[in-house]
Design a protein around this motif. Structure first.
Motif, PDB file in Angstrom:
ATOM      1  N   GLU A 190       1.191  -1.312   0.043  1.00  0.00           N
ATOM      2  CA  GLU A 190       0.203  -0.095   0.169  1.00  0.00           C
ATOM      3  C   GLU A 190       1.304   1.707   0.397  1.00  0.00           C
ATOM      4  O   GLU A 190       0.085   2.077  -0.341  1.00  0.00           O
ATOM      5  CB  GLU A 190      -0.834  -0.110   1.406  1.00  0.00           C
ATOM      6  N   ARG A 191       1.992   0.955   1.268  1.00  0.00           N
ATOM      7  CA  ARG A 191       2.596   2.152   0.756  1.00  0.00           C
ATOM      8  C   ARG A 191       3.585   2.106  -0.681  1.00  0.00           C
ATOM      9  O   ARG A 191       4.817   4.065  -0.474  1.00  0.00           O
ATOM     10  CB  ARG A 191       3.333   2.506   2.209  1.00  0.00           C
ATOM     11  N   GLY A 192       3.781   1.201  -1.609  1.00  0.00           N
ATOM     12  CA  GLY A 192       4.424   1.433  -2.377  1.00  0.00           C
ATOM     13  C   GLY A 192       6.295   0.527  -2.385  1.00  0.00           C
ATOM     14  O   GLY A 192       6.797   0.998  -3.148  1.00  0.00           O
ATOM     15  N   ASP A 193       5.855  -0.115  -1.148  1.00  0.00           N
ATOM     16  CA  ASP A 193       8.026   0.070  -0.593  1.00  0.00           C
ATOM     17  C   ASP A 193       7.561  -2.119  -0.860  1.00  0.00           C
ATOM     18  O   ASP A 193       7.651  -2.879   0.055  1.00  0.00           O
ATOM     19  CB  ASP A 193       8.090  -0.662   0.872  1.00  0.00           C
ATOM     20  N   LEU A 194       7.852  -2.327  -2.359  1.00  0.00           N
ATOM     21  CA  LEU A 194       7.605  -3.679  -2.569  1.00  0.00           C
ATOM     22  C   LEU A 194       9.213  -4.185  -2.039  1.00  0.00           C
ATOM     23  O   LEU A 194       8.791  -5.891  -2.311  1.00  0.00           O
ATOM     24  CB  LEU A 194       7.643  -3.989  -3.896  1.00  0.00           C
ATOM     25  N   ASP A 195       9.597  -3.835  -1.372  1.00  0.00           N
ATOM     26  CA  ASP A 195      11.167  -3.976  -1.330  1.00  0.00           C
ATOM     27  C   ASP A 195      11.095  -5.229   0.102  1.00  0.00           C
ATOM     28  O   ASP A 195      11.306  -5.505   0.165  1.00  0.00           O
ATOM     29  CB  ASP A 195      12.435  -3.268  -1.167  1.00  0.00           C
ATOM     30  N   SER A 196      10.108  -3.986   0.915  1.00  0.00           N
ATOM     31  CA  SER A 196       9.940  -4.769   2.262  1.00  0.00           C
ATOM     32  C   SER A 196       8.673  -5.709   1.930  1.00  0.00           C
ATOM     33  O   SER A 196       9.195  -6.234   2.925  1.00  0.00           O
ATOM     34  CB  SER A 196       9.885  -3.971   3.203  1.00  0.00           C
ATOM     35  N   ALA A 197       8.117  -5.876   1.325  1.00  0.00           N
ATOM     36  CA  ALA A 197       7.005  -6.424   1.283  1.00  0.00           C
ATOM     37  C   ALA A 197       7.713  -7.900   0.633  1.00  0.00           C
ATOM     38  O   ALA A 197       7.229  -8.888   1.640  1.00  0.00           O
ATOM     39  CB  ALA A 197       5.378  -6.392   0.119  1.00  0.00           C
ATOM     40  N   ALA A 198       8.123  -7.855  -0.357  1.00  0.00           N
ATOM     41  CA  ALA A 198       9.639  -9.195  -1.184  1.00  0.00           C
ATOM     42  C   ALA A 198      10.241  -9.205   0.522  1.00  0.00           C
ATOM     43  O   ALA A 198      10.138 -10.948   0.518  1.00  0.00           O
ATOM     44  CB  ALA A 198      10.330  -8.811  -1.848  1.00  0.00           C
ATOM     45  N   ALA A 199      10.776  -8.816   1.157  1.00  0.00           N
ATOM     46  CA  ALA A 199      11.606  -9.218   1.501  1.00  0.00           C
ATOM     47  C   ALA A 199      10.853 -10.678   3.163  1.00  0.00           C
ATOM     48  O   ALA A 199      11.060 -11.302   3.491  1.00  0.00           O
ATOM     49  CB  ALA A 199      12.921  -8.101   2.641  1.00  0.00           C
ATOM     50  N   THR A 200       9.798  -9.473   3.563  1.00  0.00           N
ATOM     51  CA  THR A 200       8.731 -10.226   4.492  1.00  0.00           C
ATOM     52  C   THR A 200       8.557 -11.565   3.700  1.00  0.00           C
ATOM     53  O   THR A 200       8.657 -12.554   4.449  1.00  0.00           O
ATOM     54  CB  THR A 200       7.650  -9.268   4.725  1.00  0.00           C
ATOM     55  N   VAL A 201       7.913 -11.523   2.953  1.00  0.00           N
ATOM     56  CA  VAL A 201       7.785 -12.993   2.420  1.00  0.00           C
ATOM     57  C   VAL A 201       8.169 -13.963   1.748  1.00  0.00           C
ATOM     58  O   VAL A 201       8.416 -15.140   2.520  1.00  0.00           O
ATOM     59  CB  VAL A 201       7.127 -12.523   0.762  1.00  0.00           C
ATOM     60  N   ASN A 202       9.661 -13.122   1.618  1.00  0.00           N
ATOM     61  CA  ASN A 202      10.885 -14.265   1.505  1.00  0.00           C
ATOM     62  C   ASN A 202      11.415 -14.977   2.636  1.00  0.00           C
ATOM     63  O   ASN A 202      11.825 -16.271   3.342  1.00  0.00           O
ATOM     64  CB  ASN A 202      11.565 -13.719   0.598  1.00  0.00           C
ATOM     65  N   ALA A 203      10.949 -13.898   3.596  1.00  0.00           N
ATOM     66  CA  ALA A 203      11.392 -14.542   4.905  1.00  0.00           C
ATOM     67  C   ALA A 203      10.217 -15.823   5.987  1.00  0.00           C
ATOM     68  O   ALA A 203      10.654 -16.494   6.128  1.00  0.00           O
ATOM     69  CB  ALA A 203      11.125 -13.503   6.295  1.00  0.00           C
ATOM     70  N   LEU A 204       9.093 -14.708   5.133  1.00  0.00           N
ATOM     71  CA  LEU A 204       8.063 -16.450   5.945  1.00  0.00           C
ATOM     72  C   LEU A 204       7.737 -17.913   4.817  1.00  0.00           C
ATOM     73  O   LEU A 204       8.028 -18.448   5.554  1.00  0.00           O
ATOM     74  CB  LEU A 204       6.243 -15.318   5.495  1.00  0.00           C
ATOM     75  N   LEU A 205       8.248 -17.446   3.298  1.00  0.00           N
ATOM     76  CA  LEU A 205       8.608 -17.898   2.922  1.00  0.00           C
ATOM     77  C   LEU A 205       9.671 -19.625   3.725  1.00  0.00           C
ATOM     78  O   LEU A 205       9.654 -20.901   3.267  1.00  0.00           O
ATOM     79  CB  LEU A 205       9.246 -18.259   1.731  1.00  0.00           C
ATOM     80  N   THR A 206      10.997 -19.062   3.726  1.00  0.00           N
ATOM     81  CA  THR A 206      11.740 -19.792   4.392  1.00  0.00           C
ATOM     82  C   THR A 206      11.443 -20.349   5.671  1.00  0.00           C
ATOM     83  O   THR A 206      11.043 -21.239   5.822  1.00  0.00           O
ATOM     84  CB  THR A 206      13.808 -19.093   4.742  1.00  0.00           C
ATOM     85  N   GLU A 207      11.187 -19.706   6.512  1.00  0.00           N
ATOM     86  CA  GLU A 207      10.360 -20.465   8.058  1.00  0.00           C
ATOM     87  C   GLU A 207       9.186 -21.102   8.460  1.00  0.00           C
ATOM     88  O   GLU A 207       9.579 -22.423   8.321  1.00  0.00           O
ATOM     89  CB  GLU A 207       9.559 -19.213   8.850  1.00  0.00           C
ATOM     90  N   THR A 208       8.388 -20.904   6.926  1.00  0.00           N
ATOM     91  CA  THR A 208       7.309 -22.097   7.020  1.00  0.00           C
ATOM     92  C   THR A 208       7.981 -23.215   5.913  1.00  0.00           C
ATOM     93  O   THR A 208       7.350 -23.955   6.502  1.00  0.00           O
ATOM     94  CB  THR A 208       5.929 -21.026   6.519  1.00  0.00           C
ATOM     95  N   GLY A 209       8.761 -23.223   5.402  1.00  0.00           N
ATOM     96  CA  GLY A 209       9.531 -24.416   4.829  1.00  0.00           C
ATOM     97  C   GLY A 209       8.816 -24.365   3.153  1.00  0.00           C
ATOM     98  O   GLY A 209       8.772 -25.362   3.033  1.00  0.00           O
ATOM     99  N   ALA A 210       8.581 -23.692   2.833  1.00  0.00           N
ATOM    100  CA  ALA A 210       7.671 -23.473   1.567  1.00  0.00           C
ATOM    101  C   ALA A 210       8.419 -24.170   0.438  1.00  0.00           C
ATOM    102  O   ALA A 210       9.323 -23.320   0.391  1.00  0.00           O
ATOM    103  CB  ALA A 210       7.022 -22.427   1.377  1.00  0.00           C
ATOM    104  N   VAL A 211       8.209 -25.383   0.148  1.00  0.00           N
ATOM    105  CA  VAL A 211       8.668 -25.926  -0.810  1.00  0.00           C
ATOM    106  C   VAL A 211       7.705 -26.876  -1.330  1.00  0.00           C
ATOM    107  O   VAL A 211       6.207 -27.242  -1.526  1.00  0.00           O
ATOM    108  CB  VAL A 211       9.337 -26.786  -0.867  1.00  0.00           C
ATOM    109  N   PRO A 212       7.152 -26.550  -3.488  1.00  0.00           N
ATOM    110  CA  PRO A 212       6.443 -27.073  -3.882  1.00  0.00           C
ATOM    111  C   PRO A 212       6.465 -29.107  -3.442  1.00  0.00           C
ATOM    112  O   PRO A 212       7.681 -29.427  -3.845  1.00  0.00           O
ATOM    113  CB  PRO A 212       6.449 -26.746  -5.543  1.00  0.00           C
ATOM    114  N   VAL A 213       5.217 -29.214  -3.364  1.00  0.00           N
ATOM    115  CA  VAL A 213       4.885 -30.637  -3.189  1.00  0.00           C
ATOM    116  C   VAL A 213       4.252 -31.608  -3.767  1.00  0.00           C
ATOM    117  O   VAL A 213       3.206 -30.920  -3.702  1.00  0.00           O
ATOM    118  CB  VAL A 213       5.706 -31.318  -2.037  1.00  0.00           C
ATOM    119  N   LEU A 214       3.696 -32.164  -4.531  1.00  0.00           N
ATOM    120  CA  LEU A 214       2.964 -32.962  -5.082  1.00  0.00           C
ATOM    121  C   LEU A 214       1.986 -33.845  -3.955  1.00  0.00           C
ATOM    122  O   LEU A 214       2.982 -34.950  -3.482  1.00  0.00           O
ATOM    123  CB  LEU A 214       2.623 -33.798  -5.906  1.00  0.00           C
ATOM    124  N   ALA A 215       0.637 -33.496  -3.826  1.00  0.00           N
ATOM    125  CA  ALA A 215       0.451 -34.450  -2.387  1.00  0.00           C
ATOM    126  C   ALA A 215      -0.797 -34.981  -3.114  1.00  0.00           C
ATOM    127  O   ALA A 215      -1.933 -34.542  -3.765  1.00  0.00           O
ATOM    128  CB  ALA A 215      -0.381 -33.505  -1.266  1.00  0.00           C
TER     129      ALA A 215
END
Length: 189
Positions: free
Chosen positions: A78-103
């Protein structure tokens, strides 16, 4: 706008979870951040939902923490700070162990998950939501993530309208703003 059916469903769940679990203001009133049955209702409609019981309090607390961080993604966009948004999403992806897997669940067809099949309730949802947010941030439609522009409301939304001009989390907030503007014009006359 439809990203794809699975991504759109998970994005809708992310919006619901962020709006339910993060404290702030909603439609002109204080919002405490409630983890009642609304969270489960937002998550259960998924076809591949395999959790039958209410999650333990510890799982809900985990999801609450991740939801708060997802809120910052919407606020940063909303503030136009895509760098911070991307950094937060990247951290969330790492912390949650988000990896593609067929289930596969029972007789259902194989489908794509973005978390380990044996991940806990909160981690599986947060990983899927972080992945869906990454899909949005990684394409030109990133400005479809928004925070309500009505006074006394900070709820988030995904703009799926054709023209991409949504500014409010709900028609209730849109109507509050329009009514206030109407009353202000009448006072000026």
């Amino acid at each position: 706008m439809d990203f794809d059916s699975h991504t759109s469903d998970v994005l809708a769940a992310a919006v619901a979870v962020v709006n339910l679990l993060t404290p702030g203001e909603a439609r002109g009133r204080p919002h405490p951040g409630d983890d009642g049955p609304g969270v489960e209702a937002a998550l259960v409609p998924r076809e591949d939902h395999w959790f039958d019981d209410r999650p333990p309090a510890a799982e809900m607390a985990l999801l609450r923490g991740w939801a708060g961080r997802m809120y910052t993604v919407f606020a940063d966009v909303e503030r136009g700070d895509l760098d911070s948004a991307a950094a937060t999403v990247n951290a969330l992806l790492t912390e949650t162990g988000a990896v593609p897997v067929l289930a596969r669940h029972g007789d259902r067809p194989w489908h794509l998950h973005f978390h380990a099949v044996d991940a806990g309730w909160a981690r599986s949802w947060a990983a899927s939501m972080a992945t869906a947010l990454a899909v949005v941030l990684g394409n030109p439609a990133h400005d479809r993530l928004g925070v309500c522009s009505a006074p006394a409301c900070d709820r988030v939304f995904i703009d799926v309208s054709r023209n991409g001009t949504r500014r409010f989390c709900s028609t209730a907030c849109q109507n509050r703003v329009k009514a206030a503007a109407f009353r202000a014009r009448r006072r000026e006359d």
